[in-house]
Motif scaffolding. Structure first.
Motif, short mmCIF file in Angstrom:
data_model
loop_
_atom_site.label_atom_id
_atom_site.label_comp_id
_atom_site.label_asym_id
_atom_site.label_seq_id
_atom_site.Cartn_x
_atom_site.Cartn_y
_atom_site.Cartn_z
N ALA A 51 0.86 -1.19 0.00
CA ALA A 51 0.00 0.00 0.00
C ALA A 51 0.89 1.24 0.00
CB ALA A 51 -0.91 0.01 1.22
N ILE A 107 0.82 5.07 0.49
CA ILE A 107 -0.11 6.01 1.10
C ILE A 107 0.43 7.43 1.03
CG2 ILE A 107 -1.28 6.67 3.23
CD1 ILE A 107 -1.26 3.76 4.07
N LEU A 142 -5.65 10.82 6.47
CA LEU A 142 -5.84 9.49 5.88
C LEU A 142 -7.32 9.16 5.73
CD1 LEU A 142 -3.20 7.44 7.93
CD2 LEU A 142 -2.89 8.65 5.77
N ALA A 148 -7.10 3.94 3.78
CA ALA A 148 -5.67 4.10 3.98
C ALA A 148 -5.29 3.75 5.41
CB ALA A 148 -5.25 5.53 3.65
N LEU A 190 -2.76 0.84 6.71
CA LEU A 190 -1.65 1.17 7.60
C LEU A 190 -1.63 0.28 8.83
CD1 LEU A 190 0.63 3.22 8.43
CD2 LEU A 190 -1.18 4.51 9.59
N VAL A 227 3.52 -1.10 3.90
CA VAL A 227 3.07 0.25 3.59
C VAL A 227 4.30 1.10 3.30
CG1 VAL A 227 2.14 2.38 4.58
CG2 VAL A 227 0.87 0.25 4.82
N LEU A 274 5.20 5.02 2.61
CA LEU A 274 4.63 6.36 2.72
C LEU A 274 5.16 7.26 1.61
CD1 LEU A 274 4.96 6.81 6.59
CD2 LEU A 274 3.03 5.88 5.28
N PHE A 318 -3.17 5.27 -2.29
CA PHE A 318 -4.11 6.10 -1.53
C PHE A 318 -3.61 7.54 -1.56
CE2 PHE A 318 -4.07 1.81 0.20
CZ PHE A 318 -5.42 1.49 0.23
#
Length: 469
Positions: A30, A32, A42, A46, A50, A118, A120, A146
């Motif tokens: 993911a 994000i 978020l 999302a 997370l 995840v 970022l 996301f």
């Protein structure tokens, strides 16, 4: 009810299960976007991604914006009307691992240590962000994105500028000279920058290229309580640098350049002036295709996105630079064996900022062509007497629908091209075209206007088509 429990009900996911996926399961990644704020903004989905991850990777700043989401969440139990009791904190929302993002060459190995990861990113991970890299290197994984509000959107809104009226350029990790390709009269640029493209660096490029009236607007820490927007003239930034009184800018900033008038050498439209090319001591003998001929060559070649184009006998780089400048998504390879001309080619490459997509090779064809990516288009501006053999070699290796364009001034060269033209006609394996360009330029003679005739240039174009029979 705890937000995590709500999400569990919505999506049917049990977050308290940390059992590792089998080695055969598909990796889930993911990516994000955190938005532009001190605390990450978020969506529910999302947040679910997370809090169900085995590993969260981000920069120190990015992880800090997630503190409230990564912290231990206390559970609240209702005892009676108006009465609540806090019981022991739960670890339900704390991912087992968080890691500071490493360099890209190490990131892939880090991601592969877990099954649910995840990563970022900025507001929009797929716009000059980490998302594109993830998609390219993990096409066998399930990757979800996301997005959130980006620094670009936030900057435009902070200045009441419509985003569609802005041209975004990333100089982050890219040569500063790339800015020269974007500078245009009355254009508004929004630049994603790094330590090598600070506001005074931008001002220096504006001054060099004649955009001395440009305004540079610096937007720092967008979305934070200490958000700051500062406006500068080119002159003010350069004077501050000279006086060693430059203000320091937060690393988290973007810059606008309101270009204003173009009073320099950068072109606004195809057809760069001959005099604007660097030809060194060679002067008018600097071996550049003259503007009118150059435009005809570009018209024949039609440089397109993803083209790989060789410019053999590139001289001082007139054709190469013009192609690279107007079609940044093509890869241009300029080959030149004369050292003086090659030095001018390098100077023009920097002068016009085509440092990303113009590659220069010193040497003589065909030897210097070894190791270069296979082209789908070739321009031959000079062959040093090897044209006949060179044409045969290149034509054999040229892919279907590939093109060769050749310019000729001397009668011997024209004769060789006519022979090749006839051969292609007999073989019926080419869409062939030829034309002559003759330009008479004005001069003053005895106080009167006169036109000075130049030698005509013959252009031949051959597009490989072996299926037309």
């Amino acid at each position: 009810m705890n937000i995590v429990k709500k999400l569990m009900g919505m999506f049917g996911v049990k977050l308290d299960s940390r059992a590792k996926s089998s080695s055969k399961s598909v990796r889930e990644i993911a990516v994000i976007g955190l938005g532009v704020a001190e605390n990450a903004m978020l969506s529910d989905q999302a947040l679910l991604a997370l809090q169900s991850a085995d590993l969260v990777i981000g920069s120190e700043r990015q992880l800090k914006t997630l503190e409230k989401h990564l912290a231990i969440q206390p559970q609240i139990e209702t005892l009676g009307e108006g009465d609540q009791q806090q019981v022991e904190p739960q670890l339900i929302s704390l991912p087992p691992r968080t890691e500071i993002i490493p360099k890209l060459k190490e990131l892939k190995a880090l991601i592969e240590t877990e099954k649910k990861v995840v990563v970022l990113g900025s507001g929009d991970p797929l716009y000059y962000g980490i998302g594109t890299w993830i998609s390219k290197h993990f096409n066998d994984a399930t990757v979800r994105f996301f997005p959130a509000v980006s620094s670009i959107t936030q900057a435009c809104h902070s200045l009441s500028i419509a985003q569609q009226d802005v041209h975004v350029v990333s100089l982050h990790g890219r040569p500063l000279a790339k800015l020269k390709v974007a500078l245009k009269a009355q254009q508004t640029l929004l630049l994603l920058t790094d330590k090598d493209s600070l506001p005074h660096h931008l001002a220096a490029v504006c001054k060099e290229t004649g955009f001395t009236e440009a305004e540079i607007i610096v937007c720092e820490r967008l979305g934070y309580t200490e958000q700051k927007i500062s406006r500068f003239t080119v002159q003010a930034l350069l004077e501050a640098e000279a006086e060693e009184s430059l203000q320091e800018f937060d690393a988290l900033h973007v810059s606008f350049v309101i270009c204003g008038a173009n009073k320099g050498y950068l072109p606004e439209f195809p057809g760069i002036k001959d005099a604007d090319f660097e030809t060194g001591e060679l002067g008018s003998k600097g071996m550049i295709s003259k503007r009118e001929v150059r435009l005809a060559i570009l018209s024949l070649l039609q440089p397109s996105k993803r083209d790989v184009i060789w410019d053999i006998g590139a001289g001082c780089g007139g054709v190469s630079v013009e192609m690279a400048y107007w079609q940044p998504k093509a890869k241009i390879y300029a080959i030149e064996h004369n050292q003086e001309r090659f030095d001018c080619l390098l100077a023009n490459k920097q002068k016009f900022g085509v440092v990303n997509n113009l590659k220069s090779t010193f040497g003589r064809a065909p030897e210097a062509l070894t190791g270069l990516p296979t082209p789908n288009k070739i321009f031959i501006g000079g062959s040093d007497g090897e044209l006949t053999e060179l044409l045969e070699t290149l034509w054999t290796k040229l892919p279907e629908d590939g093109q060769i364009v050749v310019s000729a001034v001397m009668e011997k060269t024209k004769s060789q091209l006519l022979s090749f033209y006839t051969k292609r006609s007999v073989a019926e394996d080419s869409q062939s075209e030829t034309l002559q360009v003759a330009v008479n330029k004005s001069r003053t003679l005895g106080g009167q206007l006169a036109y000075n005739p130049a030698l005509s240039v013959s252009l031949f174009s051959f597009i490989k088509n072996t299926t037309q029979k």
